[in-house]
Design a protein around this motif. Structure first.
Motif, PDB file in Angstrom:
ATOM      1  N   GLY A 184       9.242 -10.404   6.890  1.00 58.49           N
ATOM      2  CA  GLY A 184       9.722  -9.120   6.513  1.00 58.49           C
ATOM      3  C   GLY A 184       8.931  -8.168   7.095  1.00 58.49           C
ATOM      4  O   GLY A 184       8.532  -7.969   8.193  1.00 58.49           O
ATOM      5  N   MET A 185       8.959  -7.044   6.148  1.00 58.76           N
ATOM      6  CA  MET A 185       8.136  -5.738   6.573  1.00 58.76           C
ATOM      7  C   MET A 185       6.827  -5.955   7.066  1.00 58.76           C
ATOM      8  O   MET A 185       6.531  -5.346   8.199  1.00 58.76           O
ATOM      9  CB  MET A 185       8.471  -4.698   5.414  1.00 58.76           C
ATOM     10  N   PRO A 186       6.043  -6.587   6.477  1.00 61.54           N
ATOM     11  CA  PRO A 186       4.531  -6.603   6.742  1.00 61.54           C
ATOM     12  C   PRO A 186       4.425  -7.423   8.195  1.00 61.54           C
ATOM     13  O   PRO A 186       3.826  -6.805   9.297  1.00 61.54           O
ATOM     14  CB  PRO A 186       3.888  -7.396   5.805  1.00 61.54           C
ATOM     15  N   ARG A 204       4.977  15.670   0.044  1.00 64.12           N
ATOM     16  CA  ARG A 204       6.245  15.337   0.777  1.00 64.12           C
ATOM     17  C   ARG A 204       6.014  13.940   1.895  1.00 64.12           C
ATOM     18  O   ARG A 204       4.542  13.913   2.217  1.00 64.12           O
ATOM     19  CB  ARG A 204       6.203  16.539   1.958  1.00 64.12           C
ATOM     20  N   SER A 205       6.805  13.201   2.151  1.00 65.11           N
ATOM     21  CA  SER A 205       6.603  11.961   2.942  1.00 65.11           C
ATOM     22  C   SER A 205       7.963  11.535   3.648  1.00 65.11           C
ATOM     23  O   SER A 205       8.834  12.364   3.595  1.00 65.11           O
ATOM     24  CB  SER A 205       6.103  11.082   1.748  1.00 65.11           C
ATOM     25  N   TYR A 206       7.746  10.658   4.163  1.00 64.58           N
ATOM     26  CA  TYR A 206       8.942   9.914   4.806  1.00 64.58           C
ATOM     27  C   TYR A 206      10.060   9.563   4.018  1.00 64.58           C
ATOM     28  O   TYR A 206      11.129   9.527   4.180  1.00 64.58           O
ATOM     29  CB  TYR A 206       8.573   8.680   5.969  1.00 64.58           C
ATOM     30  N   ALA A 207       9.601   9.610   2.532  1.00 66.14           N
ATOM     31  CA  ALA A 207      10.699   9.194   1.504  1.00 66.14           C
ATOM     32  C   ALA A 207      10.367  10.086   0.429  1.00 66.14           C
ATOM     33  O   ALA A 207       9.144  10.375   0.250  1.00 66.14           O
ATOM     34  CB  ALA A 207      10.655   7.692   1.324  1.00 66.14           C
ATOM     35  N   PRO A 234       0.732  -1.373   0.140  1.00 64.03           N
ATOM     36  CA  PRO A 234      -0.148  -0.123   0.160  1.00 64.03           C
ATOM     37  C   PRO A 234       0.805   1.297   0.135  1.00 64.03           C
ATOM     38  O   PRO A 234       0.343   2.119  -0.662  1.00 64.03           O
ATOM     39  CB  PRO A 234      -0.742  -0.099   1.250  1.00 64.03           C
ATOM     40  N   TYR A 235       1.969   1.337   0.725  1.00 64.99           N
ATOM     41  CA  TYR A 235       2.892   2.587   0.762  1.00 64.99           C
ATOM     42  C   TYR A 235       3.215   2.996  -0.554  1.00 64.99           C
ATOM     43  O   TYR A 235       3.705   4.302  -0.711  1.00 64.99           O
ATOM     44  CB  TYR A 235       4.050   2.317   1.890  1.00 64.99           C
ATOM     45  N   MET A 236       3.138   2.034  -1.548  1.00 67.44           N
ATOM     46  CA  MET A 236       3.768   2.486  -2.921  1.00 67.44           C
ATOM     47  C   MET A 236       2.743   3.544  -3.521  1.00 67.44           C
ATOM     48  O   MET A 236       3.024   4.386  -4.405  1.00 67.44           O
ATOM     49  CB  MET A 236       3.933   1.329  -3.892  1.00 67.44           C
ATOM     50  N   GLN A 283      -8.098   5.831   2.585  1.00 62.22           N
ATOM     51  CA  GLN A 283      -7.958   7.285   2.337  1.00 62.22           C
ATOM     52  C   GLN A 283      -7.028   7.527   1.406  1.00 62.22           C
ATOM     53  O   GLN A 283      -6.590   8.520   0.649  1.00 62.22           O
ATOM     54  CB  GLN A 283      -7.139   7.969   3.556  1.00 62.22           C
ATOM     55  N   TYR A 284      -6.096   6.619   0.933  1.00 62.65           N
ATOM     56  CA  TYR A 284      -5.024   6.536  -0.043  1.00 62.65           C
ATOM     57  C   TYR A 284      -5.375   6.989  -1.442  1.00 62.65           C
ATOM     58  O   TYR A 284      -4.667   7.656  -2.191  1.00 62.65           O
ATOM     59  CB  TYR A 284      -4.015   5.420  -0.118  1.00 62.65           C
ATOM     60  N   ASN A 285      -6.464   6.522  -2.025  1.00 67.40           N
ATOM     61  CA  ASN A 285      -6.638   6.983  -3.130  1.00 67.40           C
ATOM     62  C   ASN A 285      -7.555   8.227  -3.398  1.00 67.40           C
ATOM     63  O   ASN A 285      -8.248   8.624  -4.438  1.00 67.40           O
ATOM     64  CB  ASN A 285      -7.556   5.871  -4.131  1.00 67.40           C
ATOM     65  N   PHE A 333       2.893   4.516  14.009  1.00 68.36           N
ATOM     66  CA  PHE A 333       4.101   4.120  13.766  1.00 68.36           C
ATOM     67  C   PHE A 333       4.884   3.804  12.402  1.00 68.36           C
ATOM     68  O   PHE A 333       4.085   3.944  11.368  1.00 68.36           O
ATOM     69  CB  PHE A 333       4.564   2.970  14.612  1.00 68.36           C
ATOM     70  N   LEU A 334       6.067   3.935  11.948  1.00 69.58           N
ATOM     71  CA  LEU A 334       6.559   3.554  10.950  1.00 69.58           C
ATOM     72  C   LEU A 334       7.525   2.329  11.322  1.00 69.58           C
ATOM     73  O   LEU A 334       8.449   2.432  12.260  1.00 69.58           O
ATOM     74  CB  LEU A 334       7.518   4.534  10.207  1.00 69.58           C
ATOM     75  N   VAL A 335       7.315   1.294  10.511  1.00 67.39           N
ATOM     76  CA  VAL A 335       7.999  -0.072  10.977  1.00 67.39           C
ATOM     77  C   VAL A 335       9.715   0.181  11.028  1.00 67.39           C
ATOM     78  O   VAL A 335      10.118  -0.420  11.871  1.00 67.39           O
ATOM     79  CB  VAL A 335       7.724  -1.070   9.899  1.00 67.39           C
ATOM     80  N   PHE A 336      10.222   1.034  10.273  1.00 67.99           N
ATOM     81  CA  PHE A 336      11.624   1.452  10.328  1.00 67.99           C
ATOM     82  C   PHE A 336      12.124   1.758  11.653  1.00 67.99           C
ATOM     83  O   PHE A 336      13.160   1.473  12.048  1.00 67.99           O
ATOM     84  CB  PHE A 336      11.806   2.330   8.953  1.00 67.99           C
ATOM     85  N   GLN A 337      11.080   2.496  12.388  1.00 70.47           N
ATOM     86  CA  GLN A 337      11.794   2.807  13.792  1.00 70.47           C
ATOM     87  C   GLN A 337      12.143   1.706  14.629  1.00 70.47           C
ATOM     88  O   GLN A 337      12.791   1.888  15.455  1.00 70.47           O
ATOM     89  CB  GLN A 337      10.772   3.448  14.382  1.00 70.47           C
TER      90      GLN A 337
HETATM   91  C1  FER Z   1       2.880   2.620   4.953  1.00 65.83           C
HETATM   92  C2  FER Z   1       1.888   3.678   4.843  1.00 65.83           C
HETATM   93  C3  FER Z   1       2.802   4.974   5.000  1.00 65.83           C
HETATM   94  C4  FER Z   1       4.034   2.716   5.126  1.00 65.83           C
HETATM   95  C5  FER Z   1       4.818   3.909   5.255  1.00 65.83           C
HETATM   96  C6  FER Z   1       3.999   4.984   5.363  1.00 65.83           C
HETATM   97  C7  FER Z   1       5.800   1.497   5.484  1.00 65.83           C
HETATM   98  C8  FER Z   1       4.541   6.385   5.409  1.00 65.83           C
HETATM   99  C9  FER Z   1       4.046   7.359   4.692  1.00 65.83           C
HETATM  100  C10 FER Z   1       4.326   8.877   5.040  1.00 65.83           C
HETATM  101  O1  FER Z   1       5.694   8.918   5.427  1.00 65.83           O
HETATM  102  O2  FER Z   1       4.101   9.752   4.215  1.00 65.83           O
HETATM  103  O3  FER Z   1       2.131   1.234   4.655  1.00 65.83           O
HETATM  104  O4  FER Z   1       4.766   1.535   5.067  1.00 65.83           O
END
Ligand code: FER
Ligand code: NAP
Length: 334
Positions: A128-130, A59-62, A49-51, A250-252, A276-280
């Motif tokens: 993994g990530m999920p 603007r986003s975390y990446a 979904p994050y894709m 909300q993503y779409n 949270f973001l999993v990366f933390q």
């Molecule tokens: C996700 C949804 C959103 C996700 C990260 C984000 C790693 C981060 C979004 C943002 O920083 O804007 O599933 O997975």
């Protein structure tokens, strides 16, 4: 060495649900590995979904994917040639390869997968990530205790199906919310959820939740947001904990949705909601993977994969996942 690489680039920024024409299949030469680099062939691609967020110019975390750039994403690959002493031909690696059939990299951010531990595809899902999002997002943020009632939205997906089972392992009463009767039967049958309902056929979410959660809701693992979350908030108990993992409903949307403003529920119930973001949790991934691999071995944790075959079907798999066609983790077998 293979000569031609196939890649999917971002062709257009989607409006609403992405379309196949928002992606472009291009052919480029395979890049021979230079000093300290290796060349690897993609075996499985993850669609997540994050894709969808990365396709927006926001603007986003990446940073956003630019038009014409290869789509981002995690994938599993097999090393073909290597000038990097840390990676040998035949090694299976996982990393941010992107939507392409071959990658040439110095290996930064990649991890090696042990194929004797579990089927390699689990490195993109439960191990993994999920899986790590479910593990830390539930246990760290919510600290669920035996006997508590836990509600999980997006319950039949990669993260939700695991979060619900982990809550069961911790002795909680678990209620799932998902989008088809087959998914509901899988949750309450195979996965041992105590109850579940289909949000596409139930009209009154508050009434349904009140019936399935007679002692109220102590913990909410939120994957979807929107109206489902509004309904859950009305039923939270004093000192409830809410983990905001995702807000896929909300993503779409082109414009933020206006809903009931229920933050007062946090106030009157002295409750806590935390995103949270999993990366933390990156420095604790080992712990999560070890524990979940153990639960799988003991038969306490089950996982499902929906697999679309063929690299050329990656956009279709991604769009299908956003529409709820997957049960458990959606993968592409290249
Ligand atoms: C996700 C949804 C959103 C996700 C990260 C984000 C790693 C981060 C979004 C943002 O920083 O804007 O599933 O997975
Ligand atoms: P997933 O649940 O396997 O797939 C997405 C699912 O979302 C679909 O199968 C669909 O199932 C559901 N869905 C789609 N539109 C919906 C809507 N309008 N309302 C309710 N449900 C809808 O995906 P996942 O990878 O496990 O991710 C789940 C959530 O966790 C996402 O929100 C994602 O962004 C988030 N996430 C967050 C992190 C983090 O670090 N915070 C990491 C990974 C994932 P139905 O059939 O049930 O509709």
């Amino acid at each position: 060495m293979p000569v031609t690489n196939r890649q999917f680039t971002l062709a257009a920024r989607p409006v609403g649900l992405p379309k196949e024409s928002d992606f472009k299949l291009v052919e480029t030469p395979v890049v021979p590995p230079g000093d300290n680099e290796f060349l690897a062939q993609t075996l499985y691609l993850s669609v997540d979904p994050y894709m969808r967020g990365r396709m927006n110019d926001a603007r986003s975390y990446a940073p956003a994917v630019k038009i014409g750039e290869v789509m981002v994403g995690g994938a599993l690959a097999k090393v073909l040639e290597s000038n990097n002493p840390g990676f040998q031909p035949g090694d299976i690696v996982e990393g941010f390869i992107g939507w392409q059939e071959y990658v040439t990299t110095n290996g930064a951010g990649f991890r090696k997968i042990d194929p004797s531990l579990a089927p390699i595809s689990t490195a993109l899902g439960v191990l993994g990530m999920p899986g790590l999002s479910a593990y830390f997002g539930l246990l760290d943020i919510c600290n669920p205790r035996p006997g508590e009632t836990v509600v999980v939205s997006g319950a039949a997906g990669a993260v939700g199906s695991l979060a619900g089972q982990i809550a069961r392992i911790k002795g909680c009463r678990v209620v799932g919310i998902a989008g088809s009767d087959d998914k509901i039967n899988w949750l309450t049958g195979e996965l041992g959820f105590n109850a579940a309902f289909n949000y596409k056929t139930v009209q009154d979410y508050v009434a349904q939740l009140a019936e399935l959660c007679p002692s109220g809701i102590d913990v909410y693992f939120d994957n979807v947001g929107g109206e489902i979350t509004d309904a859950v908030l009305r039923l939270i108990n004093t000192k409830a904990r809410i983990s905001i993992c995702g807000q896929i409903s909300q993503y779409n949307l082109e414009k933020p949705e206006m809903g009931p403003r229920l933050l007062a529920m946090l106030l009157v119930r002295q409750a806590r909601a935390e995103g949270f973001l999993v990366f933390q949790f990156a420095d604790r991934y080992e712990e999560g993977i070890k524990q979940m691999a153990q639960w799988i071995k003991e038969g306490k944790l089950k996982y499902s994969e929906s697999i679309v075959e063929g690299f050329e079907n990656t956009p279709r798999a991604f769009i299908g996942m956003l529409r709820g066609e997957n049960t458990g983790k959606q993968l592409v077998k290249v």
